[in-house]
Design an enzyme around this catalytic site. Structure first.
Site, PDB file in Angstrom:
ATOM      1  N   HIS A   1      -2.479   2.791  -6.167  1.00 29.22           N
ATOM      2  CA  HIS A   1      -3.027   1.561  -5.595  1.00 29.22           C
ATOM      3  C   HIS A   1      -3.259   0.503  -6.670  1.00 29.22           C
ATOM      4  CE1 HIS A   1      -4.594  -0.509  -2.096  1.00 29.22           C
ATOM      5  NE2 HIS A   1      -5.642  -0.915  -2.797  1.00 29.22           N
TER       6      HIS A   1
ATOM      7  N   ARG B   1       0.871  -1.165   0.000  1.00 33.13           N
ATOM      8  CA  ARG B   1       0.000   0.000   0.000  1.00 33.13           C
ATOM      9  C   ARG B   1       0.914   1.223   0.000  1.00 33.13           C
ATOM     10  NH1 ARG B   1      -1.935  -3.592   3.962  1.00 33.13           N
ATOM     11  NH2 ARG B   1      -4.038  -4.419   3.527  1.00 33.13           N
TER      12      ARG B   1
ATOM     13  N   TYR C   1      -9.368 -11.324  -6.918  1.00 32.86           N
ATOM     14  CA  TYR C   1      -8.439 -11.281  -8.056  1.00 32.86           C
ATOM     15  C   TYR C   1      -8.663 -12.440  -9.023  1.00 32.86           C
ATOM     16  CZ  TYR C   1      -6.092  -7.611  -5.517  1.00 32.86           C
ATOM     17  OH  TYR C   1      -5.824  -6.430  -4.869  1.00 32.86           O
TER      18      TYR C   1
ATOM     19  N   HIS D   1      -3.690  -9.587   3.559  1.00 32.97           N
ATOM     20  CA  HIS D   1      -5.142  -9.675   3.738  1.00 32.97           C
ATOM     21  C   HIS D   1      -5.462 -10.571   4.929  1.00 32.97           C
ATOM     22  CE1 HIS D   1      -6.115  -8.627  -0.736  1.00 32.97           C
ATOM     23  NE2 HIS D   1      -5.903  -7.564  -0.011  1.00 32.97           N
TER      24      HIS D   1
ATOM     25  N   LYS E   1      -2.281  -3.111   7.959  1.00 36.92           N
ATOM     26  CA  LYS E   1      -3.513  -2.830   8.688  1.00 36.92           C
ATOM     27  C   LYS E   1      -3.654  -3.751   9.889  1.00 36.92           C
ATOM     28  CE  LYS E   1      -6.262  -0.950   4.866  1.00 36.92           C
ATOM     29  NZ  LYS E   1      -7.495  -1.095   4.067  1.00 36.92           N
TER      30      LYS E   1
ATOM     31  N   ARG F   1      -0.618  -2.082  -6.802  1.00 39.83           N
ATOM     32  CA  ARG F   1      -0.781  -3.194  -5.850  1.00 39.83           C
ATOM     33  C   ARG F   1      -1.728  -4.241  -6.449  1.00 39.83           C
ATOM     34  NH1 ARG F   1      -1.076  -4.802  -0.214  1.00 39.83           N
ATOM     35  NH2 ARG F   1      -3.212  -5.243   0.462  1.00 39.83           N
TER      36      ARG F   1
END
Length: 311
Positions: free
Chosen positions: A257, A165, A292, A283, A189, A260
């Protein structure tokens, strides 16, 4: 704020005004978000005026049931509002009701019991292999200052080569990327830490930037610097990407982004498995990474339609 119509009792309108001030002063929400919350709650109070047969009071708000909120959402949907708008409507109402509940004026359970509209899933929009490689090349960067061109190349190469990110790339310190390093430890995150392989080309791009950077990069300080020496801000990279879109005829979806997304999509197309890609992206859930597979399938169908003689 002047209202063209009396949409609520003066006491309720005053509390609504104080809530908006609190959002701006204490929570420092953006002007765009504040305008959206003002509009959402105004629409709701206007709806209640017709629903109740007169301007709503705090007592009316206290007595609202889940069915009343669903009625508002149904009316908004009838006017053409989509799932995203309805979700934001409900978020704004819940914020106002929580504020009033903390002051002991209402019970916010009615709004909390209403399920947010299911949001449509949109597929990520990656760049093609050729577009991504062009964007991260030294030749693509349009800066008079060689060190700034090298800096932007290094940042964009990290996004595409490591799937970072933009905030993760700009949080790096000089000791995070050392000559000869083969992996990068990233805290993403939720303070979740992951290891990402470092391609030699990524290390080389960072080293070119370090060699040209006019600022002393001490340990523990930001690796990437702005023109005046402070920490590089995401907006600088985003504006640089905007220039690249114009120069190379890239779509509006070609953002930092998107690199990514390109990292993940191109890995999947090359035979990478979802579990590995999930770990590389950081994730928490495999379902987030599974989006994806839809992108890859879409690309396969596009190629089929263009190339197959019977398509």
């Amino acid at each position: 704020m002047n209202e063209l119509l009396i949409i609520a009792d003066p006491e309720l309108m005053a509390e609504r005004g104080r809530w908006l001030e609190t959002l701006g002063e204490e929570r420092r929400l953006s002007a765009h978000t504040l305008n959206a919350y003002e509009r959402d709650t105004r629409q709701f109070l206007t709806f209640l005026t017709g629903h109740l047969g007169g301007p709503a009071t705090i007592e009316d708000i206290h007595a609202l049931r889940p069915a009343d909120f669903r009625g508002f959402l149904a009316a908004r949907r009838k006017d053409g509002a989509g799932a995203r708008s309805l979700g934001r409507n409900l978020a704004g109402l819940r914020s106002l009701l929580r504020y009033l509940e903390k002051k002991g004026l209402v019970n916010a359970a009615g709004a909390a019991a209403v399920r947010s509209p299911k949001q449509p899933k949109s597929l990520p929009k990656p760049l093609s292999d050729t577009q991504a490689i062009t964007v991260v090349s030294d030749e693509a960067q349009m800066h008079d200052e060689p060190w700034i061109a090298a800096r932007d190349t290094a940042v964009l190469t990290l996004l595409y080569g490591c799937g970072l990110r933009i905030s993760e790339a700009l949080d790096l310190t000089p000791e995070d990327v050392r000559p000869g390093a083969t992996a990068l430890r990233i805290t993403g995150k939720g303070n979740k830490t992951r290891l990402v392989p470092l391609l030699p080309i990524v290390v080389e791009a960072v080293e070119r930037y370090r060699a040209l950077c006019p600022y002393h990069l001490d340990a523990g300080t930001p690796l990437f610097r702005g023109a005046r020496g402070g920490k590089l801000q995401p907006g600088i990279i985003q504006r640089g990407m905007q220039k690249l879109r114009g120069a190379f005829g890239l779509p509006d979806t070609a953002t930092p982004h998107a690199l990514r997304h390109s990292f993940a999509t191109h890995l999947l197309a090359g035979g990478g498995d979802l579990r590995t890609i999930q770990e590389l992206l950081g994730h928490a859930s495999l379902s987030t990474t599974q989006v994806y597979t839809g992108v890859d399938s879409s690309r396969l169908l596009e190629v089929y339609d263009r190339a197959h003689p019977r398509a």
